[in-house]
Design a protein around this motif. Structure first.
Motif, mmCIF file in Angstrom:
data_model
loop_
_atom_site.group_PDB
_atom_site.id
_atom_site.type_symbol
_atom_site.label_atom_id
_atom_site.label_comp_id
_atom_site.label_asym_id
_atom_site.label_seq_id
_atom_site.Cartn_x
_atom_site.Cartn_y
_atom_site.Cartn_z
ATOM 1 N N LEU A 157 0.921 -1.129 -0.126
ATOM 2 C CA LEU A 157 0.158 -0.163 0.062
ATOM 3 C C LEU A 157 0.926 1.276 -0.144
ATOM 4 O O LEU A 157 0.527 2.397 -0.767
ATOM 5 C CB LEU A 157 -0.833 -0.024 1.290
ATOM 6 C CG LEU A 157 -2.191 -0.887 1.219
ATOM 7 C CD1 LEU A 157 -2.826 -1.289 2.632
ATOM 8 C CD2 LEU A 157 -3.102 -0.718 0.225
ATOM 9 N N GLN A 158 1.996 1.173 0.615
ATOM 10 C CA GLN A 158 3.040 2.568 0.824
ATOM 11 C C GLN A 158 3.470 2.715 -0.593
ATOM 12 O O GLN A 158 3.574 3.780 -0.865
ATOM 13 C CB GLN A 158 3.927 2.132 1.851
ATOM 14 C CG GLN A 158 4.831 3.415 2.343
ATOM 15 C CD GLN A 158 5.617 3.063 3.425
ATOM 16 O OE1 GLN A 158 5.797 2.133 3.766
ATOM 17 N NE2 GLN A 158 6.646 4.246 3.670
ATOM 18 N N ALA A 159 3.935 1.514 -1.345
ATOM 19 C CA ALA A 159 4.762 1.407 -2.400
ATOM 20 C C ALA A 159 3.820 2.085 -3.554
ATOM 21 O O ALA A 159 4.339 2.874 -4.469
ATOM 22 C CB ALA A 159 5.039 -0.023 -2.839
ATOM 23 N N VAL A 160 2.532 1.726 -3.676
ATOM 24 C CA VAL A 160 1.689 2.466 -4.696
ATOM 25 C C VAL A 160 1.227 3.901 -4.607
ATOM 26 O O VAL A 160 0.932 4.629 -5.602
ATOM 27 C CB VAL A 160 0.590 1.442 -4.842
ATOM 28 C CG1 VAL A 160 0.823 0.142 -5.223
ATOM 29 C CG2 VAL A 160 -0.600 1.374 -3.868
ATOM 30 N N GLY A 161 1.077 4.402 -3.513
ATOM 31 C CA GLY A 161 0.504 5.663 -3.203
ATOM 32 C C GLY A 161 -1.060 5.826 -3.368
ATOM 33 O O GLY A 161 -1.594 4.707 -3.508
ATOM 34 N N ALA A 162 -1.426 6.928 -3.573
ATOM 35 C CA ALA A 162 -2.802 7.147 -3.798
ATOM 36 C C ALA A 162 -3.188 7.692 -5.304
ATOM 37 O O ALA A 162 -4.304 7.968 -5.467
ATOM 38 C CB ALA A 162 -3.583 7.906 -2.683
ATOM 39 N N GLY A 163 -2.131 7.848 -5.978
ATOM 40 C CA GLY A 163 -2.417 8.482 -7.155
ATOM 41 C C GLY A 163 -3.166 7.393 -8.348
ATOM 42 O O GLY A 163 -2.873 6.450 -8.202
ATOM 43 N N GLY A 164 -3.486 7.919 -9.327
ATOM 44 C CA GLY A 164 -4.013 7.259 -10.436
ATOM 45 C C GLY A 164 -3.056 6.959 -11.638
ATOM 46 O O GLY A 164 -1.710 7.022 -10.996
ATOM 47 N N ASN A 165 -3.309 6.751 -12.765
ATOM 48 C CA ASN A 165 -2.353 6.486 -13.910
ATOM 49 C C ASN A 165 -1.429 7.690 -13.972
ATOM 50 O O ASN A 165 -1.538 8.887 -13.858
ATOM 51 C CB ASN A 165 -3.009 6.370 -14.967
ATOM 52 C CG ASN A 165 -3.376 4.947 -15.321
ATOM 53 O OD1 ASN A 165 -2.615 3.808 -14.753
ATOM 54 N ND2 ASN A 165 -4.325 4.585 -16.091
#
Length: 480
Positions: A472-480
Motif C-alpha cells: 500500500l505504501q509503495a503504490v501511493g494514492a495516485g491514478g495513472n
C-alpha cells in the motif's frame, strides 16, 4: 419464465407446499406420497445452490412435476444438513435420503459403498468446480513458523477423514513422493479443526470449502497449501439413489432444473446472494463471494465434463492404493441423462456448456486508473462497507483505491486480488507481494497467496518481497 419471475413467484406464493398436499389428498384419497430426502452441506459454500438456496427460495417446488403420473402426487421434501459427505452417504444407504451432495473423494466412497450394500447411487450432476483443485487447502496458525507442506514433517495435522480435503492431502503426499504417515494425522471435523488451530492445539489443519479461506479471513490462520498445487480438478456433485432415479426420473430432472435456477440467481446479483447466504449459513459474506462471485474460486456449472470423470478415476486410484475404497465402475456410475434432459427442457445447449470452462468475470470501470477492467488475471475488487463492489484493472490500481478510500474514512469489508501464480482469488490483506519495475513512482505490484511463490518470482525478476502494508505504501494514492 425468467429466474426473477421464478423467485418473485416463489416468495409471493399463497399456497405453501404443505397446504397444497392437504388439498391434493382431500381430492384423491389414494394419491401417491413421494418422499424426497435431500442431504445438504449448508456450510460448504460450493454446494449451497444445490441445498440451502433451493430450500430458502422454495425453488424445488417450482419445478416438481404435477401433471401426468404426478397429477395427484403429494411431495414430502425433507432437508438434512451435514458438515461433510460421509453422514449423507450413510443416510442414502439407509434409505432416508434420496439425493445428496458432496465432494469428489466422498462421491467415490458414496458410489462404492452404495454398490457394495445393494443401495446403488449415480452421479447425476455437478454443482461447482475448480478445474485445477482450488477450494481445498491447508492452514496453520497465523503466527506459525511453517510456510510449506513439507515443513510439517512429523507435526500434528488434522483433516476431516473421508473428505475432499483428505483426498487432496493424500494426493499431495503421493505427488511429492512422501509417505502417508509424513504427518501425525488426526481426524477432526471443520468445527473441531478450526478451534484446534485457534487454540494452537495442532500445527496444521486441512479442510474443504470454505474453511481454508474462512479461517484466515477471521484472523487466526494462514494458508500454506492450496489444492491448485495438485493440478487435479476438484468439484462437488449430486448423487441420487439409483432406484429413486429409475422410478421418478422427472423428479431428478426437476431438482437439477432448480439447481440451475439457483446458479442463475447467484450470478444475477452475487453481492446480494453472498449476503443472503451468510444469513442462512453464518459463513462470512466476503468468503462466500470469494468462491461464488465473478472470477470466483469455484464455477457454478452442472454439466459432467469428461475431464471430471477422468479426475475421478485418478482420485479413485489414490484411494484404492491406500485400500480406502471398495470396487466401483466409474463409467457405469456416472449418469448424465438427467442433466442433459434438464438442459433440453430449459432450452439450453448441453454440449456447448459441456465444452466450456468459462466463469463469469469481473467487469466495470476502474475509478482510480480510469480504464475498463478487461483482464481477469489482473483485476481486483474492493467491497466497501454498506456500499457496492468496485472493480479495478490491476493490483496496483486496487491498492491505490484502498489508500484513497481509507483517506476518505471509508471502511472496507474486503479487498480481493488474483494470485499471479495460482490464478485464484485471494484476500489482499493475506497476500505476499513482489515490488518491481524500473519506475519507482509506478511500481509493478504482483500478489501471491504463498510466500514461496512470491520469493520465486522475486528471484527471477530481481524484485523484492513485501507485505500488504508495504505494498500500500509503495503504490501511493495516485491514478495513472
Amino acid at each position: 419464465m425468467r429466474i426473477r419471475d421464478w423467485i418473485d413467484h416463489a416468495s409471493r406464493s399463497a399456497l405453501p407446499l404443505a397446504a397444497a398436499a392437504v388439498l391434493t389428498c382431500a381430492g384423491a384419497a389414494h394419491a401417491e406420497n413421494i418422499d424426497i430426502g435431500i442431504g445438504t452441506q449448508d456450510t460448504t459454500t460450493n454446494t449451497v445452490t444445490g441445498g440451502v438456496v433451493l430450500k430458502q427460495l422454495n425453488l424445488l417446488d417450482k419445478f416438481l412435476p404435477r401433471t401426468g403420473k404426478y397429477k395427484d402426487v403429494t411431495y414430502r421434501v425433507t432437508w438434512q444438513n451435514a458438515t461433510s459427505g460421509p453422514p449423507i452417504t450413510n443416510g442414502m444407504v439407509a434409505g432416508n435420503l434420496q439425493i445428496g451432495m458432496m465432494g469428489d473423494y466422498p462421491l467415490l466412497v458414496n458410489g462404492a459403498t452404495g454398490h457394495a450394500t445393494g443401495n446403488d447411487t449415480e452421479l447425476v450432476a455437478v454443482i461447482a468446480y475448480n478445474a485445477h483443485g482450488g477450494g481445498n487447502g491447508l492452514v496453520v496458525p497465523k503466527d506459525s513458523p511453517y510456510y510449506d507442506l513439507e515443513d510439517l514433517k512429523g507435526k500434528r495435522v488434522s483433516v476431516p477423514f473421508g473428505s475432499a480435503a483428505h483426498g487432496m492431502l493424500l494426493a499431495a503426499l503421493q505427488s511429492r513422493h512422501l509417505p502417508p504417515d509424513y504427518f501425525s494425522l488426526a481426524n477432526q471435523s471443520p468445527e473441531v479443526g478450526s478451534t484446534s488451530i485457534q487454540e494452537h492445539r495442532i500445527d496444521g489443519h486441512a479442510d474443504f470449502v470454505p474453511f481454508a479461506e474462512l479461517l484466515p479471513f477471521r484472523g487466526y490462520a494462514r494458508k500454506i497449501f492450496d489444492g491448485v498445487e495438485t493440478g487435479q480438478p476438484t468439484f462437488h456433485g449430486v448423487v441420487v439413489r439409483k432406484d429413486f432415479g429409475q422410478k421418478y426420473p422427472e423428479v431428478v430432472v426437476a431438482y437439477i432444473k432448480a439447481l440451475m435456477a439457483a446458479n442463475e440467481w447467484v450470478r444475477q446479483n452475487p453481492v446480494q446472494a453472498a449476503e443472503r447466504i451468510q444469513s442462512w449459513t453464518k459463513v462470512d459474506k466476503e468468503v462466500v463471494y470469494m468462491f461464488l462471485g465473478p472470477g470466483g474460486i469455484h464455477t457454478l456449472d452442472p454439466t459432467i465434463k469428461p475431464r471430471w470423470v477422468d479426475a475421478l478415476k485418478q482420485d479413485y486410484a489414490v484411494l484404492k492404493k491406500l485400500n480406502m475404497v471398495k470396487d466401483l465402475d466409474i463409467d457405469k456410475w456416472v449418469n448424465d441423462s438427467f442433466v442433459r434432459q434438464a438442459f433440453k427442457e430449459s432450452g439450453l445447449d448441453y454440449d456447448k456448456q459441456l465444452a466450456s470452462l468459462g466463469n463469469y468475470a469481473m467487469q466495470g470501470r476502474d475509478p482510480v486508473c480510469d480504464t475498463d477492467v478487461t483482464d481477469p488475471t489482473q483485476a481486483g475488487q474492493i467491497w466497501m462497507q454498506g456500499e457496492s463492489m468496485v472493480s479495478f484493472s490491476t493490483p496496483a490500481c486496487t491498492l491505490r483505491g484502498v489508500n484513497q478510500y481509507r483517506a476518505q474514512g471509508k471502511k472496507l469489508d474486503a479487498v480481493y486480488l488474483t494470485d499471479r501464480a495460482l490464478g485464484i482469488k485471494v484476500f489482499a490483506s493475506d497476500a505476499f507481494y513482489t515490488q518491481g519495475g524500473s519506475d519507482a513512482g509506478r511500481p509493478l505490484i504482483e500478489a501471491y497467496l504463498l510466500k514461496r511463490d512470491a520469493e520465486a518470482s522475486a528471484r527471477k525478476s530481481h524484485a523484492k518481497v513485501i507485505d500488504y502494508e508495504q505494498a500500500l505504501q509503495a503504490v501511493g494514492a495516485g491514478g495513472n
